[in-house]
Design an enzyme around this catalytic site. Structure first.
Site, PDB file in Angstrom:
ATOM      1  N   CYS A  97       0.816  -1.222   0.000  1.00 31.72           N
ATOM      2  CA  CYS A  97       0.000   0.000   0.000  1.00 31.72           C
ATOM      3  C   CYS A  97       0.844   1.264   0.000  1.00 31.72           C
ATOM      4  O   CYS A  97       0.563   2.218  -0.743  1.00 31.72           O
ATOM      5  CB  CYS A  97      -0.956  -0.008   1.189  1.00 31.72           C
ATOM      6  N   HIS A 144      -2.799   6.467   4.631  1.00 30.78           N
ATOM      7  CA  HIS A 144      -1.353   6.526   4.870  1.00 30.78           C
ATOM      8  C   HIS A 144      -0.811   7.868   4.382  1.00 30.78           C
ATOM      9  O   HIS A 144      -1.205   8.367   3.316  1.00 30.78           O
ATOM     10  CB  HIS A 144      -0.628   5.418   4.105  1.00 30.78           C
TER      11      HIS A 144
END
Length: 337
Positions: free
Chosen positions: A129, A242
Site C-alpha cells: 500500500c 497513509h
C-alpha cells in the site's frame, strides 16, 4: 451471459470487504461473485448490489470456472492456493507479499506500469500500500526530470494491519480517555496516542520488512535497480489513510511550479497545495476516494535538485482494493481476461 465470474479470497477482512465495495462502486462487470475465506469466517454475509452473499470456505476447486480472483488472505495462503487457482483457469490478482518480487510475476500499478500485464502468466501482484501511493506520485516526476534518490518516511494507519487493529485503536483510545489502561494485543505497545516505528518484522540490516518492501518494490515497478532509496515506516493512531514525507533528488533541475504542473496532469493524482489557504493533504480527506493527494511541494534549501513532497492516500482503497480492481479493468481493456 455478459460479465465475469469473480472470486474474492479473504472476503471477511478489511481489504476483502473493500474489494466487494469497490467492485460495486466501479460497476465492474461481475455476473457471479463468490466470497471465500477460512472456516472461521464461513457463513458470514456481505452485501453486493443489494444481494446478501454468503462467505464460503476456500479450497482450490472453488476457482474452477472463474475468470478472476482477488486475493487478500496473506502470503502463506496465497502461496498454497494461487497456483491451484491458475491451473483451474483463473487469473489471480494477489494483495500479499507472496509473489511481488518473483521475476516472472508482474508487480503493477495501472497508472505507472500497465504494460507489464502483457507478460502475466496467471498471477499478478498488487504492490504494498505504501509503495503504490509513492510510485503514483513519483513516476511522472521521474519521466520528466529523472530520479536518483528517494528518502521516504511513512505515517501508516492501523487499518493496514486489519480489522482487529482498528478495534484496538478504538478500544485503547476510550480506555485512555477514561484514565484506564488496556493491554495491547495486535501491536507490541499501545497505539492510541502513540507512534510505533515498527511495521512488520525487523531484518538483520536494521530495516523492517515494510521498509524493505518499499525499497525493492519501487525499484521493480520503476524499472530502476540502481535508484537510491531509504525508508522509515511508522504506525500512527489514524484509522484510514497513509501519509508519506518524501524527499527526492532529480537528475535534471526543475522549478517547483514545473513539478506541480507535471503532477496536476498525472493520472490518479490530486495536487492539493495552497499554503495561503492552508490546503495540504490529510488522511481525513481521502477516506472515500481513490486518488493520491500531493502537497507541501517545495525545493530543498541545500540541494539544487532536491525536493520535498507530502503524499496521502487511502490505504484500503488505492493502496489495496481499488488498485486490484483497476488491474482487473486494465486486463479487460487489453483483452487479457
Amino acid at each position: 451471459m455478459s460479465g465475469y465470474k469473480v472470486a474474492i479470497l479473504g472476503a471477511s477482512g478489511a481489504v476483502g470487504r473493500m474489494m466487494v465495495k469497490v467492485l460495486e462502486e466501479r460497476n465492474f462487470p461481475v455476473r457471479d461473485l463468490k466470497l471465500l475465506a477460512t472456516e472461521r469466517s464461513a457463513g458470514k454475509k456481505i452485501d453486493f448490489h443489494g444481494e446478501k452473499l454468503t462467505i464460503e470456505v476456500a479450497h482450490p476447486d472453488q476457482f474452477k470456472g472463474y475468470d478472476l480472483a482477488l486475493f487478500s488472505a496473506g502470503s502463506s495462503v496465497s502461496r498454497s492456493i494461487a497456483l491451484e487457482a491458475v491451473k483451474r483457469g483463473c487469473v489471480v490478482i494477489d494483495n500479499s507479499n507472496a509473489w511481488r518480487m518473483e521475476p516472472d510475476v508482474p508487480l503493477v500499478v495501472p497508472e505507472v506500469n500497465p504494460e507489464e500485464l502483457e507478460n502475466h502468466r496467471g498471477i499478478i501482484a498488487n504492490p504494498n500500500c505504501s509503495t503504490i501511493q509513492m510510485v503514483v506520485a513519483l513516476k511522472p516526476i521521474k519521466d520528466r526530470f529523472g530520479l536518483s534518490r528517494i528518502i521516504v518516511s511513512t505515517y501508516q494507519a492501523v487499518s493496514g494491519t486489519g480489522l482487529r487493529a482498528i478495534e484496538e485503536l478504538k478500544s485503547q483510545s476510550l480506555h485512555m480517555l477514561n484514565g484506564e489502561t488496556k493491554e495491547p494485543e495486535v501491536y507490541p505497545y499501545p497505539i492510541a496516542f502513540n507512534l510505533l516505528p515498527h511495521i512488520d518484522t525487523f531484518s538483520e540490516n536494521g530495516y523492517s520488512r515494510e521498509e524493505m518492501k518499499m525499497i525493492n518494490e519501487t525499484r521493480k515497478i520503476l524499472k530502476d535497480p540502481k535508484i537510491k532509496i531509504a525508508a522509515t515506516a511508522v504506525r500512527v493512531p489514524v484509522f484510514y489513510g497513509h501519509s508519506e514525507s518524501i524527499y527526492i533528488k532529480t537528475i535534471e533541475p526543475a522549478e517547483v511550479i514545473e513539478i506541480r504542473q507535471v503532477l496536476s496532469k498525472a493520472p490518479g493524482v490530486v495536487v492539493y497545495d495552497n499554503l495561503e489557504k492552508l490546503q495540504y493533504p490529510m488522511p481525513n480527506l481521502v477516506e472515500d476516494n481513490d486518488q493520491v493527494w500531493v502537497g507541501r511541494i517545495r525545493r530543498d534549501l541545500d540541494e539544487d535538485c532536491g525536493y520535498h513532497l507530502w503524499v496521502v492516500a487511502n490505504n484500503l482503497r488505492k493502496g489495496a482494493a481499488t488498485n486490484a480492481v483497476q488491474i482487473g479493468e486494465e486486463l479487460m481493456k487489453r483483452g487479457l481476461l
